[in-house]
Design a protein around this motif. Sequence first.
Motif, short mmCIF file in Angstrom:
data_model
loop_
_atom_site.label_atom_id
_atom_site.label_comp_id
_atom_site.label_asym_id
_atom_site.label_seq_id
_atom_site.Cartn_x
_atom_site.Cartn_y
_atom_site.Cartn_z
N LEU A 191 -52.78 19.13 66.49
CA LEU A 191 -51.83 20.15 66.94
C LEU A 191 -52.41 21.56 66.90
CD1 LEU A 191 -48.30 19.39 65.45
CD2 LEU A 191 -48.81 19.80 67.85
N GLY A 192 -53.11 21.86 65.83
CA GLY A 192 -53.54 23.23 65.60
C GLY A 192 -52.51 24.00 64.80
N ALA A 193 -52.91 25.17 64.33
CA ALA A 193 -52.05 25.98 63.47
C ALA A 193 -51.00 26.72 64.27
CB ALA A 193 -52.90 26.97 62.69
N ARG A 194 -49.92 27.09 63.59
CA ARG A 194 -48.88 27.93 64.21
C ARG A 194 -49.44 29.31 64.54
NH1 ARG A 194 -44.75 27.78 59.42
NH2 ARG A 194 -46.77 27.62 58.35
N ILE A 195 -48.87 29.94 65.53
CA ILE A 195 -49.25 31.31 65.88
C ILE A 195 -48.98 32.22 64.68
CG2 ILE A 195 -48.72 33.28 67.38
CD1 ILE A 195 -47.83 31.17 69.50
N PHE A 198 -53.14 32.11 60.80
CA PHE A 198 -54.45 32.61 60.42
C PHE A 198 -54.73 33.90 61.20
CE2 PHE A 198 -54.56 28.02 59.69
CZ PHE A 198 -54.97 27.99 58.36
N ASN A 199 -55.17 34.94 60.49
CA ASN A 199 -55.42 36.21 61.15
C ASN A 199 -56.76 36.20 61.89
OD1 ASN A 199 -57.48 36.70 59.25
ND2 ASN A 199 -56.11 37.86 57.91
N LYS A 200 -57.13 37.32 62.48
CA LYS A 200 -58.35 37.37 63.31
C LYS A 200 -59.62 37.14 62.51
CE LYS A 200 -58.63 42.45 63.06
NZ LYS A 200 -58.66 43.69 63.86
N PHE A 201 -59.51 37.25 61.19
CA PHE A 201 -60.66 37.00 60.32
C PHE A 201 -60.66 35.56 59.79
CE2 PHE A 201 -59.50 41.51 59.81
CZ PHE A 201 -60.64 42.09 60.38
N GLY A 202 -59.65 34.78 60.22
CA GLY A 202 -59.56 33.39 59.78
C GLY A 202 -58.90 33.21 58.44
N LYS A 203 -58.33 34.28 57.89
CA LYS A 203 -57.67 34.18 56.59
C LYS A 203 -56.21 33.73 56.77
CE LYS A 203 -61.18 35.81 54.29
NZ LYS A 203 -61.93 34.92 53.34
N PRO A 204 -55.73 32.86 55.89
CA PRO A 204 -54.33 32.39 56.02
C PRO A 204 -53.33 33.48 55.71
CG PRO A 204 -55.32 31.56 53.99
CD PRO A 204 -56.43 32.23 54.76
N GLU A 205 -52.26 33.53 56.47
CA GLU A 205 -51.17 34.46 56.26
C GLU A 205 -49.90 33.66 55.94
OE1 GLU A 205 -51.39 37.68 56.26
OE2 GLU A 205 -53.33 38.06 57.20
N PHE A 312 -54.64 23.22 44.08
CA PHE A 312 -55.99 23.20 44.68
C PHE A 312 -55.97 22.58 46.07
CE2 PHE A 312 -56.90 23.13 40.03
CZ PHE A 312 -57.51 24.38 39.96
N ALA A 313 -55.12 21.57 46.28
CA ALA A 313 -55.04 20.94 47.60
C ALA A 313 -54.47 21.90 48.64
CB ALA A 313 -54.19 19.67 47.52
N VAL A 314 -53.45 22.67 48.26
CA VAL A 314 -52.88 23.65 49.19
C VAL A 314 -53.94 24.68 49.58
CG1 VAL A 314 -51.24 25.56 49.36
CG2 VAL A 314 -50.48 23.34 48.46
N SER A 315 -54.71 25.14 48.60
CA SER A 315 -55.78 26.11 48.88
C SER A 315 -56.85 25.52 49.79
CB SER A 315 -56.41 26.59 47.57
OG SER A 315 -55.48 27.27 46.77
N LEU A 316 -57.22 24.26 49.53
CA LEU A 316 -58.23 23.60 50.35
C LEU A 316 -57.75 23.44 51.79
CD1 LEU A 316 -60.91 22.07 50.70
CD2 LEU A 316 -59.71 19.99 49.94
N ILE A 317 -56.50 23.04 51.95
CA ILE A 317 -55.94 22.85 53.29
C ILE A 317 -55.97 24.16 54.08
CG2 ILE A 317 -53.78 22.36 54.53
CD1 ILE A 317 -53.28 20.27 52.20
N ASP A 318 -55.67 25.26 53.41
CA ASP A 318 -55.77 26.57 54.06
C ASP A 318 -57.21 26.90 54.44
OD1 ASP A 318 -53.09 27.17 54.12
OD2 ASP A 318 -53.10 28.37 52.27
#
Length: 415
Positions: A191-195, A198-205, A312-318
């Motif tokens: 599916l890919g991530a929701r709009i 992830f910001n333009k630097f690839g960091k999760p928001e 740790f799993a939540v962080s890894l998934i991000d």
Amino acid sequence: MEIFTTNNVWMMICTALVFFMHMGFALLEIGLTRQKNTINILFKNIFIITVGLLLYCLVGFNLMYPGEFNGFIGFAGFGLDAPLTTEGALDLTYNEGFTYWTDFLFQGMFAATAATIVSGAVAERMKIVPFMIFTLIYVGLVYPIVGSWQWGGGFLSTYTIGETEGFYDFAGSTLVHSVGGWAAVIAVWLLGARIGKFNKFGKPEAIPGHNIPLATGGVLILWLGWFGFNGGSVLSANPELTSLVLVTTCLAAAAGGVVSMLVSTVMFKNLDLTMFLNGILGGLVGITAGADQMSPTDAILIGAIAGALIVFAVSLIDKIKLDDPVGAIAVHLACGIWGTLAVGVFGAKAGVDQFLIQLVGVGAYAVFCVVSAFIIIFALKKTMGIRVSEREEVEGLDAHEHGMDAYSDFRLNEH
């Protein structure tokens, strides 16, 4: 006859508790997602339980419990056919703990749970019709086939290493939770991530859920429902074993929540309620494979490790840029695997051989579920598409997929 009736009544109560868990899943999912997608999530949850029960009646039950078969796949025929005596009455020797009808209904409630796990992971961006088609195939065919490998007397139930025989999964850390978790991984990846995730630097928001009180209520309902999920898996009202199972279940949940809260606070410097809630669920999933074999201390350790694993799993998934709005993969897959392996560490036949058998079982389910889910979802992606348009995602699935608003008197402008 009196003992049989007591056992059967207990199993029916547990069936009702597992049914009530679908309310918990629904509230948790809508609470952790945005208001504009509430109807969509509720629709999926209602679809799963209604269609899941019908599919389990028509094909699933007899795929999962086919009787004599080759150990990999068997089918006892379409529909339900209760065993009868020569006089035409229901044969109560079918099972010493409960009737055929109770058995079907209890197991049917489990079947729908696997698709519910996927529902939360793909929330807010998957088209409703492809999800419905996926549910039909996964609940109707994939879940009962892999379920037969263990609970139906298949090859894993007799798999032997050394002098130790049999993969063990008491109530479904792997057979239910990981089966849904593996499908969730594939679905989220395709599916890919929701709009905006992830910001333009690839960091999760963070994309906050719209109603954390509902999510909290959902988790407490799920905890209550686990009394039936694990307690009913004793398959009788045996007072000693049922009581032990409920104690280990509760202690693991409590330990999972507390440790998840502590670890997340150290890592992220804030008291995150959602991580606390998912830690409780992680502890519940972790204890499910061996709730009948563990001491209270074992249960606390299993739950505590599951609680830390969640963070740790939540962080890894991000980090690998998968977007799971409700943490379903961390809870059901990561903790499902851990709980299954924990049987080889803490269980009645703990040791290297049992651990390796558990590992083989985890691997077998992983391969079959990943391949099956990929074939189903990739085919849907290439034929009809699985993701809504950018406009539909921004404006909300409720308006575009359903033409309804969950809170018509309290409309918020969400973008």
